[in-house]
Design a protein around this motif. Structure first.
Motif, PDB file in Angstrom:
ATOM      1  N   THR A   7       0.954  -1.245   0.013  1.00 23.55           N
ATOM      2  CA  THR A   7       0.041   0.059  -0.039  1.00 23.55           C
ATOM      3  C   THR A   7       1.017   1.247  -0.055  1.00 23.55           C
ATOM      4  OG1 THR A   7      -1.790  -0.946   1.278  1.00 23.55           O
ATOM      5  CG2 THR A   7      -1.724   1.392   1.216  1.00 23.55           C
ATOM      6  N   ARG A   8       0.345   2.090  -0.880  1.00 24.74           N
ATOM      7  CA  ARG A   8       1.257   3.442  -1.151  1.00 24.74           C
ATOM      8  C   ARG A   8       0.972   4.656  -0.128  1.00 24.74           C
ATOM      9  NH1 ARG A   8       2.962   6.252  -6.762  1.00 24.74           N
ATOM     10  NH2 ARG A   8       4.266   7.726  -5.956  1.00 24.74           N
ATOM     11  N   PRO A   9       1.621   4.885   0.772  1.00 23.87           N
ATOM     12  CA  PRO A   9       1.143   6.067   1.760  1.00 23.87           C
ATOM     13  C   PRO A   9       0.493   7.267   1.058  1.00 23.87           C
ATOM     14  CG  PRO A   9       3.433   5.978   1.887  1.00 23.87           C
ATOM     15  CD  PRO A   9       3.248   4.577   0.986  1.00 23.87           C
ATOM     16  N   ALA A  10      -0.593   7.903   1.745  1.00 26.98           N
ATOM     17  CA  ALA A  10      -1.065   9.008   0.782  1.00 26.98           C
ATOM     18  C   ALA A  10       0.124  10.247   1.076  1.00 26.98           C
ATOM     19  CB  ALA A  10      -2.301   9.585   1.230  1.00 26.98           C
ATOM     20  N   PRO A 192     -10.047  10.949  -6.453  1.00 24.91           N
ATOM     21  CA  PRO A 192      -8.437  10.966  -6.024  1.00 24.91           C
ATOM     22  C   PRO A 192      -7.805   9.769  -6.830  1.00 24.91           C
ATOM     23  CG  PRO A 192      -9.821  10.516  -4.147  1.00 24.91           C
ATOM     24  CD  PRO A 192     -10.835  10.742  -5.483  1.00 24.91           C
ATOM     25  N   ASP A 193      -6.590   9.961  -6.829  1.00 28.49           N
ATOM     26  CA  ASP A 193      -5.779   8.997  -7.972  1.00 28.49           C
ATOM     27  C   ASP A 193      -5.375   8.019  -7.351  1.00 28.49           C
ATOM     28  OD1 ASP A 193      -3.834   7.850  -9.357  1.00 28.49           O
ATOM     29  OD2 ASP A 193      -2.645   9.551  -9.975  1.00 28.49           O
ATOM     30  N   PRO A 194      -5.648   6.749  -7.461  1.00 30.26           N
ATOM     31  CA  PRO A 194      -5.620   5.444  -6.820  1.00 30.26           C
ATOM     32  C   PRO A 194      -4.197   5.185  -6.512  1.00 30.26           C
ATOM     33  CG  PRO A 194      -6.478   4.970  -8.679  1.00 30.26           C
ATOM     34  CD  PRO A 194      -6.780   6.465  -8.635  1.00 30.26           C
ATOM     35  N   ALA A 195      -3.269   5.637  -7.626  1.00 32.50           N
ATOM     36  CA  ALA A 195      -1.949   5.332  -7.605  1.00 32.50           C
ATOM     37  C   ALA A 195      -0.926   6.329  -7.010  1.00 32.50           C
ATOM     38  CB  ALA A 195      -1.343   5.319  -8.940  1.00 32.50           C
ATOM     39  N   ALA A 196      -1.645   7.366  -6.442  1.00 32.27           N
ATOM     40  CA  ALA A 196      -0.999   8.717  -5.801  1.00 32.27           C
ATOM     41  C   ALA A 196      -1.920   9.341  -4.875  1.00 32.27           C
ATOM     42  CB  ALA A 196       0.005   9.426  -6.534  1.00 32.27           C
ATOM     43  N   PRO A 197      -2.651   8.621  -3.842  1.00 30.87           N
ATOM     44  CA  PRO A 197      -3.572   9.253  -3.144  1.00 30.87           C
ATOM     45  C   PRO A 197      -2.886  10.477  -2.429  1.00 30.87           C
ATOM     46  CG  PRO A 197      -2.960   7.420  -2.021  1.00 30.87           C
ATOM     47  CD  PRO A 197      -2.359   7.461  -3.358  1.00 30.87           C
ATOM     48  N   VAL A 198      -3.829  11.617  -2.121  1.00 31.26           N
ATOM     49  CA  VAL A 198      -3.368  12.584  -1.305  1.00 31.26           C
ATOM     50  C   VAL A 198      -4.257  13.161  -0.190  1.00 31.26           C
ATOM     51  CG1 VAL A 198      -2.776  15.100  -1.465  1.00 31.26           C
ATOM     52  CG2 VAL A 198      -2.655  13.803  -3.575  1.00 31.26           C
ATOM     53  N   ASP A 199      -3.821  13.174   0.944  1.00 33.08           N
ATOM     54  CA  ASP A 199      -4.494  13.445   2.118  1.00 33.08           C
ATOM     55  C   ASP A 199      -4.422  14.787   2.317  1.00 33.08           C
ATOM     56  OD1 ASP A 199      -5.792  13.472   4.700  1.00 33.08           O
ATOM     57  OD2 ASP A 199      -4.177  12.469   5.613  1.00 33.08           O
ATOM     58  N   TRP A 200      -5.685  15.795   1.984  1.00 32.97           N
ATOM     59  CA  TRP A 200      -5.530  16.925   2.307  1.00 32.97           C
ATOM     60  C   TRP A 200      -5.970  17.568   3.305  1.00 32.97           C
ATOM     61  CZ3 TRP A 200      -3.784  20.117  -1.827  1.00 32.97           C
ATOM     62  CH2 TRP A 200      -3.432  19.612  -3.141  1.00 32.97           C
TER      63      TRP A 200
END
Length: 209
Positions: A7-10, A192-200
Motif C-alpha cells: 500500500t502506497r502511503p498518501a 483521488p488518484d488511486p496510484a498516488a492518493p493525497v491526504d488534503w
C-alpha cells in the motif's frame, strides 16, 4: 501465492484559508495566494474525496460563511417555485464579489504581460456582466425564471476553472493535479488518484486543538 503490491502511503496536501489568503501545499512546496470563490468550492470537494456534491450547494454566501440556504429552497426550471428571481440577493452578491476578483486579476495579468490569463479573465468578466444584466428587466425590474441548477453548474464550473488557472503560475504541480482530478457539472467531485492518493488538509487548526 499471488504477489500483492504494498500500500502506497498518501501524499500530504494543504489547501487552507485565512484572512482572504489561501495556502496551497503539494509535493513539498507551499505557496500563499489570494483566496478566490473557486478555491472555496475546491476546498469543499477536497475535504470529501469521491463525494458528488450538487453544484448549487457550492454557491457560497461569502468568504468564510456557510450557505444557509438549502438547495431545495431554490427554484427549478419546472418546479413549483418557478417565477422566482433569476438571481437572488445572495447570488447577485456572489457574482459581484467574483467580478471584483476578476478585475484585480485582469490588472495583475496585464502588469505581468500574461495575455492568456488576461483573455480568460476578460471572458469570465463578460459572462458575469451578462448574467447580471439578464437578471434585470426593463426599468431595473428583476426578471424571473427557473433553471437555478443550470446557472449554478455554469457559475461553479467557471469559478473552479478560473481558480485553477490562476494557481498555475504560483504552483503548477498543484494546478495540474486539480485540473486532472476535479470533475465539474451538475454535480462536482474530487476523484483521488488511486496510484498516488493525497491526504488534503482543508481547514485551519486553531491553537489549543
Amino acid at each position: 501465492m499471488p504477489l500483492t503490491s504494498p500500500t502506497r502511503p498518501a501524499l500530504g496536501g494543504t489547501f487552507t484559508a485565512t484572512g482572504g489568503r489561501r495556502t496551497v501545499g503539494f509535493l513539498g512546496r507551499e505557496v500563499v495566494v489570494r483566496d478566490l470563490t473557486g478555491h472555496r468550492a475546491l476546498a469543499r470537494l477536497l475535504e470529501a474525496p469521491g463525494t458528488h456534491i450538487p453544484a448549487i450547494d457550492l454557491v457560497e454566501a461569502g468568504p468564510g460563511q456557510p450557505r444557509s440556504l438549502d438547495h431545495r429552497e431554490l427554484p427549478t426550471r419546472h418546479g413549483p417555485d418557478a417565477g422566482l428571481p433569476v438571481l437572488d440577493d445572495r447570488a447577485r452578491a456572489a457574482y459581484r464579489r467574483r467580478l471584483g476578483e476578476i478585475e484585480a486579476d485582469i490588472a495583475d495579468a496585464d502588469v505581468r504581460g500574461d495575455a492568456v490569463r488576461s483573455e480568460q479573465a476578460h471572458a469570465d468578466r463578460e459572462y458575469l456582466v451578462a448574467e447580471l444584466a439578464r437578471a434585470t428587466g426593463l426599468g431595473g425590474r428583476e426578471r424571473t425564471t427557473g433553471g437555478s441548477t443550470e446557472r449554478a453548474r455554469t457559475s461553479v464550473t467557471r469559478a473552479i476553472r478560473y481558480a485553477i488557472t490562476t494557481l498555475v503560475e504560483h504552483h503548477p504541480e498543484a494546478a495540474a493535479h486539480l485540473r486532472a482530478r476535479i470533475r465539474t457539472g451538475t454535480h462536482c467531485w474530487y476523484e483521488p488518484d488511486p496510484a498516488a492518493p493525497v491526504d488534503w488538509v482543508t481547514r485551519e487548526l486553531r491553537a489549543g486543538r
